[in-house]
Structures are given as C-alpha cells and as structure tokens.
Enzyme design. Structure first.
Site, PDB file in Angstrom:
ATOM      1  N   GLU A 165       6.416   0.068  -2.040  1.00 39.51           N
ATOM      2  CA  GLU A 165       6.552   1.534  -1.944  1.00 39.51           C
ATOM      3  C   GLU A 165       7.896   2.038  -2.463  1.00 39.51           C
ATOM      4  O   GLU A 165       8.692   2.632  -1.722  1.00 39.51           O
ATOM      5  CB  GLU A 165       6.319   1.990  -0.509  1.00 39.51           C
ATOM      6  CG  GLU A 165       4.881   1.845  -0.088  1.00 39.51           C
ATOM      7  CD  GLU A 165       4.549   2.582   1.213  1.00 39.51           C
ATOM      8  OE1 GLU A 165       5.473   2.912   1.974  1.00 39.51           O
ATOM      9  OE2 GLU A 165       3.354   2.813   1.453  1.00 39.51           O
ATOM     10  N   CYS A 180      24.822   4.638 -10.920  1.00 39.82           N
ATOM     11  CA  CYS A 180      23.599   5.439 -11.122  1.00 39.82           C
ATOM     12  C   CYS A 180      23.949   6.748 -11.834  1.00 39.82           C
ATOM     13  O   CYS A 180      23.198   7.203 -12.711  1.00 39.82           O
ATOM     14  CB  CYS A 180      22.890   5.691  -9.803  1.00 39.82           C
ATOM     15  SG  CYS A 180      22.007   4.224  -9.193  1.00 39.82           S
ATOM     16  N   GLU A 324      -3.109  -0.812   0.812  1.00 40.22           N
ATOM     17  CA  GLU A 324      -2.906  -0.676   2.255  1.00 40.22           C
ATOM     18  C   GLU A 324      -3.760   0.467   2.780  1.00 40.22           C
ATOM     19  O   GLU A 324      -3.776   1.562   2.202  1.00 40.22           O
ATOM     20  CB  GLU A 324      -1.458  -0.318   2.574  1.00 40.22           C
ATOM     21  CG  GLU A 324      -0.474  -1.441   2.449  1.00 40.22           C
ATOM     22  CD  GLU A 324       0.928  -0.980   2.819  1.00 40.22           C
ATOM     23  OE1 GLU A 324       1.072  -0.084   3.679  1.00 40.22           O
ATOM     24  OE2 GLU A 324       1.881  -1.509   2.233  1.00 40.22           O
TER      25      GLU A 324
HETATM   26  C1  GAL Z   1       3.510   1.547   4.500  1.00 34.35           C
HETATM   27  C2  GAL Z   1       4.361   0.330   4.175  1.00 34.35           C
HETATM   28  C3  GAL Z   1       4.025  -0.826   5.085  1.00 34.35           C
HETATM   29  C4  GAL Z   1       3.979  -0.375   6.523  1.00 34.35           C
HETATM   30  C5  GAL Z   1       2.996   0.775   6.648  1.00 34.35           C
HETATM   31  C6  GAL Z   1       2.881   1.309   8.053  1.00 34.35           C
HETATM   32  O1  GAL Z   1       4.057   2.704   4.016  1.00 34.35           O
HETATM   33  O2  GAL Z   1       4.182  -0.074   2.840  1.00 34.35           O
HETATM   34  O3  GAL Z   1       4.981  -1.857   4.912  1.00 34.35           O
HETATM   35  O4  GAL Z   1       5.249   0.009   6.931  1.00 34.35           O
HETATM   36  O5  GAL Z   1       3.437   1.834   5.836  1.00 34.35           O
HETATM   37  O6  GAL Z   1       1.976   2.380   8.103  1.00 34.35           O
END
Ligand code: GAL
Length: 706
Positions: A165, A180, A324
């Site tokens: 992310e 930067c 995810e």
């Molecule tokens: C995402 C992240 C994960 C975890 C998840 C929790 O944004 O990539 O590592 O933290 O959120 O919802």
C-alpha cells in the site's frame, strides 16, 4: 488498427502463469508464530481443509529476515515456502520495504520520512520510508536480491508483491527532506525545461509568484493550485519510480514471475492509472464493509462495481486481483457487525464477475497482539475449523473450483465512463463544486449506475487511454482537459460515436489555467453547439425541476449544480422549471448531431429520474439494451464475462425476497455454481448467488444490442 480493447492484443493469462485456479487465500504472517511450530502445522492442516491456494508472505518480515544489520535468517521462510509448495499453494512473496526494522531507523535516521515542517520522523508505524534515501534503497536492493536469488527456482513462488500500500498509512506519501525536494526540482525542470515556462503554465504572476530559479519553488505553498497539483503528480511519480526500482531488483532473476503491488481503491491522492504502468498485475485492497447493518448496501456495491471496472482497465485484457478483502469485519470498522455469508459471497463473486481471478484476505490468521489482533481473519484465536467464518471461506473455495471454466474470459463493454484522477484533484483544488473531488466521483458513479442497473457492462477509463472504440462514452464533469482529448472527442462523434458530457466539463488545461472563450473549452463549444455560461451551485436539499421540451412533462430535477447554458446549434431536449436564479425555460438537456455521431449534454447534476431519462435517449440512439427486459431489482448484483464461445453470468441477490429476471432473448444456460433456476425467467432466491454458463439459442455469443 488494433486498440487496447482488442482481445487478440492482450491474450489473457492467469495471474500466476501456469496456475489455473482462482486465487483464494490471504496475508500470512508465520514470522509471528515461529516460537509455536504447532501453530504453523495447524495452519497447514487448516489451509488444506479451507481449500486455500495463495498466501502473501513476508510483507512485514524484515526484522525476522535481517534481525541485525547484515545478519540474514531465511531458514524460517525456506520452511514456509517448502510447506506451501508441498500443499499445492502459491506464495505471493513480498519485498519487505513497507516496514523497516528498528535497528535501521536508529542507525540510519535518513530512512525515515520528513514532514512538511521539515522534521524527520522517529521510528514508528510502517509505509513511511523516504523515497530518495540512498541507504534505504541500498538496503532494499540487497534484501530483495537475496530473496530473488534464494527463491527464484522455488515451486511456490508465484507472484512478487512489491512493498505494501504505497502512500498509505503515512500522510500522502509525501517526504520533504532535502533529497526529495532536490528530486522535485529536477522533475519540474524535466517537465517545464525553463522557469519561465513553469511561470507561464502555473500562472505565476498571481500574488507575485514569478520564480527566478527552481530553488524558490516551495511545494507547500498552495497559492498556485497548479503547484499543489504538480506536487501530487510528483509524489505519484516517486511511487511509480519506487515500484520500478523494486521490480528491477527481482525481475532479472525471475523474468517469468509477475510483479504486483496492492492499490487502495479509488484513491483521492494516488493516480493509479499511472502506477499501474509499472506492474504486471493490478491488485487492490478492498474493504467495502458489506455487513447487514450498513445503511446503504446498494451504494457500496455500486461503488465497488465502478472501482472494478476502473481498475480492470488499467491493464486491459488482463485479469486483476483482489489482494486484500475481509471475510469478517476489520477491527477499524464500526459497528463491528457480523458479515453474513451471502454478503461475503456477493462481494467476492462481484469481483470475479468484473474480471478478477483471485480474492484473498487480510488476514489468514489473527495475531495475538498489535493493533490488528481483532481484525477479521480466516482463522480465529480459537484456532480451529469450527468457526462460522472458516466455513464460509471453505465453501467459497468449493465455488471457485466450480468456476474454473471462467478463467481466461473477460469483460466486453460498448459503454465507457471517463474518470480522471487529475479531474478529481482539480475539483478538489477548486472548481466551485461543493464537496470537491468526492462529488466528482459520485457524479461519475451516478451515470454509471444507470447502465449497471440495466446489467450493461461498462469500462471506466482515464481520458488519456483508448476509449474511442466504445460506442457510448460518458464524461461527467471532466473539468481538467488533457492535451489532445478535445480533438479525440470531436473525431469520436464525427465517426459515429455517442458522447455524453455535463456541465463543468473542459474548463481548464492540465495546469488548471481556465480555458478561454467560453466553456466547454478547447473547441468543444463548437462541437457540442452550446455555451455553458455560468453555474448555479444549489444549496443542499434544493432541486430545480426539469421538464421535457416536447410535452412539458416533468422528467426529474437537477441538484447541487445547474448551469445557464445557451444552445448554439444544439437541440434542447429538456428545460429547467422556474426555481432558482436560472431563468425558466433554460436548456437542461441538449443534443447535437455531429458528423455520424451525437453529443448529449446535461446542464447540471441530474437526479436519478432525469439521468434515467437522458440515458434512455442515449441507449435508444446507440441501440444498446441490457440482457434483461427490466431493470435489475435493488439488491441484485450482476455482471457478465465472456470468451469467444460463451458468456458467464454472475448473479447475487442480497435482498430478502427471491428475484425473477426476464432475459431478453432465448438462451441455453447451465449453472456452474450456486442456487436458482433458469426457465422463462431466471430465479435467484433471497440471499443467494449463482453463476451461469450462457449461450444464445441457435448459436453465437450473446450480445447486449437491442
Ligand atoms: C490494509 C493493509 C494490511 C492491513 C489491513 C487492515 O490496508 O495493507 O496490511 O493493515 O489494511 O485492514
């Protein structure tokens, strides 16, 4: 000429080459359990039982892989990789840059980011490394190469997961350190060549901002909003360059292993259309939180469908990946309501129906501590297969097995909605639109909704991509116009395309200088045959009625914005009623025939009723109709994928009643998964789903033309 939409140009491959399965698994953190080998054994038993086949490993493992500087410990990961391979699973192997170990931040403070106040952060959290730090790059290069060399021939290695992310959880990905800022100036110089050219592009005469050298340009000064826009483009460039850098550390060793990184939805800050150019697979993290207590599930489903149709088109012709999602509720979501099985399935099958070939979870197993210990997971603290969630995941794996015939099919659309990240930023920085960029997104979704509710496939595209091959192109409030786009719109309609625009379209160039000589600018005033003189921004709760021009019947209303538009050759299809400052009888919806095509124009934000009316005109003009005789009832989620021979219809019904759909035409259909019947009508029971393999009776693929 071949275009991006031509299937033969982008032969569909599986996300992991040669692995013909829908990916289903999750983020797996075995490093948190190395002290408890019985748990790792239990994971093996449970993942076989759950039918899961893909696991992201190593994302936040740096302090286990290199516990002290220069001391590497890969033994634990060797075992995890071997076990995955033995269990028939693939590893989505992460590079660990998303979270550097504490020793690194202590010894090399420069790896941490610097804030707007020019203060360097102390060690904390994750995702907050400096993009330019040479030490950090060197450390990342070293560990990535070690991972690549060690696992390049490992049978479990399926996909590279670059970092995590990028730009998330740590401001907007901005770093204001000297390095930067030095790169920012170089980036500006490359873009504008001379300071004078930048002064002109940014309209720097405003408030005495004429710069004499690059060093004078402070990215934190938002007086010139072109500076703010360019700064976010620069931060985006840093992210893209970072992905390219990390990819270059692994690709030479594993040329056949695709590279991905996880995006964060339709993001207000990040231009993913740009970042996607650096990866082989588009992957997204999706937390739409579909739980029963949520007030407007329909809107969540709409937003998710729109997002899928946007992301799929970042790399046309290839499947995307829901990296995810969550089988339960994330701990950060309130209320912490249960996620029912039918909602989870509807959400996952919606992704597959829109072109995903994998849906994985954060997370496989709940960790005992840390702020995510209560985050939804496949395996609970209870540790067995007896949980409700485990059963849901297991049954979905069974469904995915039955859906193998779907692999390699894709979505085809005759309709495109243009949605530009730059226009979103432009609205955010000031277009007069109340609510800024988010309202721009909602407006694009409202136009999209009409087609979605008819079951008509739509591609959501950046205006710089190829959209000309779509019969109908809808560009709501495309405020910032990139160079060349106006000419392409003109040619599209002259050649027979149908183009739908609205007020607040073509108002500025790419550096937010207003286009002169009346909006829509850049020659579109002449093409559209109208002049959009000024906008009336309506207070919340106020609407302005719209009457059809032929019989004066009320077709709906405008809200939020209604504009004073003068027809200059366009025909008026509908007019505003008496109401606000806009003189009664002013055009609300216009149409103009140009060459072989047609332009439609909405002089405001239209409510659903007026939008339905407008797009009925558009569909009739284009000869496009949905696959059903009626609109889909609320709560029904539908999408189509197709290959040369057949279509796959994905249906989920999250409503409380069985729905009955009347298909347009005769079809032969067999059910690949789920529940329901297909006779004269298709019945989908309440809280259920089904996936059908469909052929038009009499042969030939189905189509959506009326
Ligand atoms: C995402 C992240 C994960 C975890 C998840 C929790 O944004 O990539 O590592 O933290 O959120 O919802």
């Amino acid at each position: 000429m071949k275009t991006e939409n031509d299937p033969s140009l982008n032969p569909q491959t599986n996300i992991i080459p040669g692995f013909r399965a829908i990916l289903h698994g999750g983020d797996y953190s075995p490093e948190q359990w190395l002290h408890a080998p019985q748990v790792l054994e239990q994971d093996r038993r449970l993942r076989r039982l759950a039918g899961c086949n893909a696991f992201s490993v190593g994302i936040f493992s740096w302090s286990h892989l290199e516990p002290r500087e220069g001391v590497f410990e890969f033994g634990w990961l060797d075992r995890v990789m071997d076990d995955l391979a033995e269990d028939g699973c693939k590893a989505i192997l992460a590079t660990p840059s998303a979270a550097r170990p504490p020793w690194m931040a202590r010894k090399y403070p420069e790896v941490m980011r610097t804030g707007r106040d020019r203060r360097r952060e102390e060690f904390n959290s994750r995702h907050n490394f400096c993009w330019s730090s040479p030490v950090f790059r060197e450390k990342v290069r070293e560990i990535n190469e070690r991972l690549a060399l060690r696992y390049k021939d490992h049978p479990a290695l399926g996909l590279w997961h670059i970092s995590n992310e990028l730009g998330g959880n740590a401001g907007l990905g901005e770093c204001f350190c000297d390095l930067c800022l030095g790169r920012w100036r170089q980036w500006l110089e490359q873009r504008y060549q001379t300071v004078d050219a930048l002064n002109e592009a940014w309209w720097a005469g405003f408030w005495s901002h004429r710069f004499t050298c690059w060093e004078e340009i402070n990215p934190g000064d938002s007086t010139l909003d072109a500076c703010a826009l360019d700064w976010s483009r620069f931060v985006n460039f840093q992210m893209r360059e970072w992905i390219e850098f990390e990819a270059s550390t692994v690709r030479p060793h594993t040329p056949d292993v695709p590279v991905t990184t996880n995006f964060m939805g339709v993001n207000p800050w990040i231009d993913y259309a740009e970042l996607a150019r650096a990866v082989d697979v588009v992957a997204d993290d999706q937390y739409p939180a579909l739980f029963a207590a949520k007030p407007n599930l329909e809107d969540s489903l709409l937003a998710t469908a729109f997002k899928h149709d946007l992301q799929r088109n970042y790399l046309p012709g290839r499947p995307f990946f829901l990296m995810e999602s969550c089988p339960e509720t994330p701990q950060w979501h309130h209320p912490q309501a249960l996620k029912h099985e039918h909602l989870h399935r509807a959400e996952m099958l919606q992704a597959i129906g829109h072109g995903a070939e994998g849906t994985c979870y954060f997370q496989w197993r709940k960790g005992r501590g840390g702020i995510e210990r209560l985050h939804g997971a496949v395996v609970d603290h209870e540790g067995s297969e007896r949980t409700r969630t485990f059963g849901i995941v297991k049954r979905l794996s069974g469904t995915y097995d039955a859906l193998k015939p779907v692999l390699g099919s894709r979505r085809r659309a005759e309709v495109a909605v243009l949605y530009d990240h730059d226009s979103r930023r432009a609205h955010e920085l000031g277009s007069g639109l109340q609510g800024g960029g988010y309202q721009y997104l909602l407006e694009a979704q409202e136009h999209y909704r009409i087609y979605w509710r008819h079951g008509i496939s739509v591609d959501v595209l950046d205006s710089r991509r190829d959209w000309e091959t779509r019969r109908v192109v809808i560009a709501p409030m495309l405020y910032l116009l990139h160079e060349g786009v106006a000419g392409r719109i003109r040619r599209h309609v002259e050649n027979g395309g149908i183009f739908v625009a609205t007020t607040l379209t073509a108002c500025t160039d790419a550096t937010l200088r207003c286009l002169q000589h009346g909006w829509p600018g850049d020659g579109l005033r002449e093409v559209f045959g109208l002049w959009d003189e000024e906008a009336d921004h309506l207070p919340e709760g106020t609407t302005l009625g719209i009457l059809s021009a032929d019989g004066g019947s009320r077709i709906g209303a405008a809200y939020s914005v209604a504009s004073v538009v003068h027809a200059e050759g366009a025909e008026v299809l509908a007019q505003f009623e008496e109401g606000t400052g806009i003189p009664c009888g002013h055009p609300a919806i216009l149409r103009r025939r140009v060459g072989k095509g047609v332009v439609f124009y909405a002089a405001g934000r239209l409510d659903r009723s007026a939008l339905g009316w407008l797009h009925k005109e558009v569909m009739d003009e284009a000869g496009i109709a949905g696959p059903f005789l009626d609109e889909l009832p609320p709560g029904v989620v539908f999408s189509i994928r197709a290959d040369g021979q057949q279509e796959f219809w994905f249906l989920a019904n999250i409503a409380q009643e069985t729905c009955h759909l009347r298909p347009r035409g005769q079809f032969e259909a067999d059910r690949l998964a789920g529940e329901g019947d297909w006779g004269q009508v298709i019945s989908v029971p309440a809280r259920s789903d089904s996936v059908w393999r469909v052929k038009r009776s009499g042969g030939g693929p189905c189509c959506a033309r009326a």
